[in-house]
Design an enzyme around this catalytic site. Sequence first.
Site, mmCIF file in Angstrom:
data_model
loop_
_atom_site.group_PDB
_atom_site.id
_atom_site.type_symbol
_atom_site.label_atom_id
_atom_site.label_comp_id
_atom_site.label_asym_id
_atom_site.label_seq_id
_atom_site.Cartn_x
_atom_site.Cartn_y
_atom_site.Cartn_z
ATOM 1 N N CYS A 93 -18.639 3.412 9.935
ATOM 2 C CA CYS A 93 -18.408 3.913 8.471
ATOM 3 C C CYS A 93 -17.563 4.470 8.361
ATOM 4 O O CYS A 93 -17.297 5.315 6.956
ATOM 5 C CB CYS A 93 -19.795 4.834 9.100
ATOM 6 S SG CYS A 93 -19.058 5.998 10.224
ATOM 7 N N ASN A 94 -16.004 4.358 9.097
ATOM 8 C CA ASN A 94 -14.975 5.366 8.816
ATOM 9 C C ASN A 94 -13.802 4.329 8.561
ATOM 10 O O ASN A 94 -12.848 5.010 7.765
ATOM 11 C CB ASN A 94 -15.586 6.052 9.899
ATOM 12 C CG ASN A 94 -15.177 7.143 9.527
ATOM 13 O OD1 ASN A 94 -16.163 7.695 8.857
ATOM 14 N ND2 ASN A 94 -15.508 7.801 10.983
ATOM 15 N N ARG A 95 -13.949 3.037 8.852
ATOM 16 C CA ARG A 95 -12.696 1.680 8.114
ATOM 17 C C ARG A 95 -13.708 0.168 8.097
ATOM 18 O O ARG A 95 -14.839 0.045 9.210
ATOM 19 C CB ARG A 95 -11.930 2.099 9.768
ATOM 20 C CG ARG A 95 -12.114 1.616 10.917
ATOM 21 C CD ARG A 95 -10.840 2.356 12.387
ATOM 22 N NE ARG A 95 -11.091 3.772 12.122
ATOM 23 C CZ ARG A 95 -9.793 3.756 11.716
ATOM 24 N NH1 ARG A 95 -8.462 3.816 11.354
ATOM 25 N NH2 ARG A 95 -9.741 5.921 11.904
ATOM 26 N N HIS B 153 -1.686 1.979 16.693
ATOM 27 C CA HIS B 153 -2.511 1.762 16.258
ATOM 28 C C HIS B 153 -3.808 1.806 16.695
ATOM 29 O O HIS B 153 -4.846 2.820 15.900
ATOM 30 C CB HIS B 153 -2.397 1.354 14.548
ATOM 31 C CG HIS B 153 -3.268 1.466 13.444
ATOM 32 N ND1 HIS B 153 -3.362 2.905 13.055
ATOM 33 C CD2 HIS B 153 -4.600 1.153 13.692
ATOM 34 C CE1 HIS B 153 -4.835 2.854 12.209
ATOM 35 N NE2 HIS B 153 -5.334 2.134 12.167
ATOM 36 N N SER C 7 -9.344 9.462 13.786
ATOM 37 C CA SER C 7 -11.042 9.284 13.687
ATOM 38 C C SER C 7 -11.423 10.258 12.576
ATOM 39 O O SER C 7 -10.069 11.717 12.510
ATOM 40 C CB SER C 7 -12.274 9.397 14.454
ATOM 41 O OG SER C 7 -12.083 8.301 15.876
ATOM 42 N N GLN D 105 -17.748 7.577 19.699
ATOM 43 C CA GLN D 105 -18.597 5.789 19.239
ATOM 44 C C GLN D 105 -17.297 5.070 19.271
ATOM 45 O O GLN D 105 -17.748 4.064 19.105
ATOM 46 C CB GLN D 105 -19.424 6.543 18.064
ATOM 47 C CG GLN D 105 -20.735 5.030 18.026
ATOM 48 C CD GLN D 105 -21.329 6.062 16.780
ATOM 49 O OE1 GLN D 105 -21.131 6.902 16.089
ATOM 50 N NE2 GLN D 105 -22.259 4.953 16.179
ATOM 51 N N GLY E 36 -33.900 4.591 11.323
ATOM 52 C CA GLY E 36 -32.554 3.862 12.024
ATOM 53 C C GLY E 36 -32.656 3.537 13.290
ATOM 54 O O GLY E 36 -32.509 5.074 14.252
ATOM 55 N N SER F 136 -27.613 1.706 17.174
ATOM 56 C CA SER F 136 -26.160 2.736 18.151
ATOM 57 C C SER F 136 -26.100 4.266 17.721
ATOM 58 O O SER F 136 -26.562 5.644 18.224
ATOM 59 C CB SER F 136 -25.393 1.991 18.718
ATOM 60 O OG SER F 136 -24.633 1.706 16.993
ATOM 61 N N MET F 137 -26.159 3.842 16.235
ATOM 62 C CA MET F 137 -25.929 5.536 15.714
ATOM 63 C C MET F 137 -27.432 6.450 15.496
ATOM 64 O O MET F 137 -27.176 7.300 16.034
ATOM 65 C CB MET F 137 -25.403 5.391 13.810
ATOM 66 C CG MET F 137 -24.811 6.625 13.721
ATOM 67 S SD MET F 137 -24.005 7.417 13.753
ATOM 68 C CE MET F 137 -22.654 6.546 13.155
#
Length: 475
Positions: free
Chosen positions: A50-52, A99, A109, A116, A189, A192-193
Amino acid sequence: MSLLAVGVSHRTAPVALLEQFAMGVPDTVKALHELVESDHVSEALVLATCNRVEVFAEVDRFHGGVADVSRVLARQAGATVEELSPYVTVHYEDQAVAHLFSVAAGLDSMVVGETQVLGQLRAAYALAREERTVGRALHPVAQRALRVGKRVHTDTGIDRAGASLVSVALDRTESRIGDLAGRTTLVVGAGSMGALAASTLARRGASVVISSRTTASAERLAESVGGRAATLVDLPAELAAADVLLTCTGATGLVVGTDVVAAAMSGRTGRPLVVVDLALPRDVDPGVAALPGVHVVDLALLQGERHGALLQGERRGAFPEGERAGADGGPLPASVAADDVAAAHAMIEAETALLRAERQAAAVAPTVSALRSQAADVVDAELLRLSSRLPGLDARERAEIARTVRRVVDKLLHEPTVRVKELAGVPGGTDYAGALRALFGLGIDAEVDPEAATLAEAVTGDPGTHLDRPAGSTP
């Protein structure tokens, strides 16, 4: 061959753009095969969270590799390479390794120290292995990254920064409606999240209801956290009774519409509802934020607050009270000691150096092998010629001559082959292998494709912006 990392993340791109990159497993599989079927990429791993969305690839040319990866990313986002270029980061070789290690450790993050992403990297690596898009080059890099990430979390106190975005989002929720203990929370949902959200809510004393497209998954998760399951058909009724709605599905379209939330709010007599949307693309219609009594916490809000804290800290010449600079320059919760972050960076630096030495030694191995193979062929040819010229030699004499010639050749090759392996571990050491190939006619690298270089420049833009160029490369 060289390691390249190309992608977009919360550090450079707004959530609206990250939404365009949302990738399910089928999308990721398609991207993996597109990458390895391109001109300059031989191996690839795609990390999509969700961030990258970042591609780690083994490439034969820097510019060509950047161009190939950028085309795939642009296609996924429905944009052109030029439109994407302001948001893309490029890392090369050691910078790419460091990186990836930082990402695995949670240092890159939105919430510094979250764990996670390590599981997400493990899943990305497993998928790439299943699709056979990682090989001899990327296997050790990915495996080392997973070990480094685990070691950082085990050997430092960086975990105290928070387990994930879930914790930060729920902290934001409690700032709106107070303690979650005893509150009814609806989690939509069961992936995993969803599991992480449900367990975190349960630890905070909330009453958890799980809803999912798959009833069996919802029931299993509900049982594991002492909650109960509900079908999506019952979503309106469950929402009317809930204090918090948390969504984190893998759907590609909206799951909760404004009309559903408006209907749920109509009979609540002013009781507020917090909607936490951690999905990418988002699950909840943006129009929900305009409804009276509804407070929305989503990735865009969390990203905005993070950047706001950065700007506030910059204006004061320091970070907000109780925070200090994180690995990427962002705010770091006071619970994470500076020496924990320093220790994490030291581990990453040491592991990067070790992997560099291993990769460089592996890079010169084909040159050493080719040189010895060439020498063996020359020796065999000359011994055969000697045999035809001196047919009277007996078997013992021929064997002794052969041993003598081979000893001479081995002694002549010993020093250069040992030295080229030793020098591979120093900066620019692989240049010695190139010199050896040139001197003995073992093959010389081709020139960079001008067209690919031009396209790569469109992605990387102004030198130094979101880019780690290889030493000696030209813009």
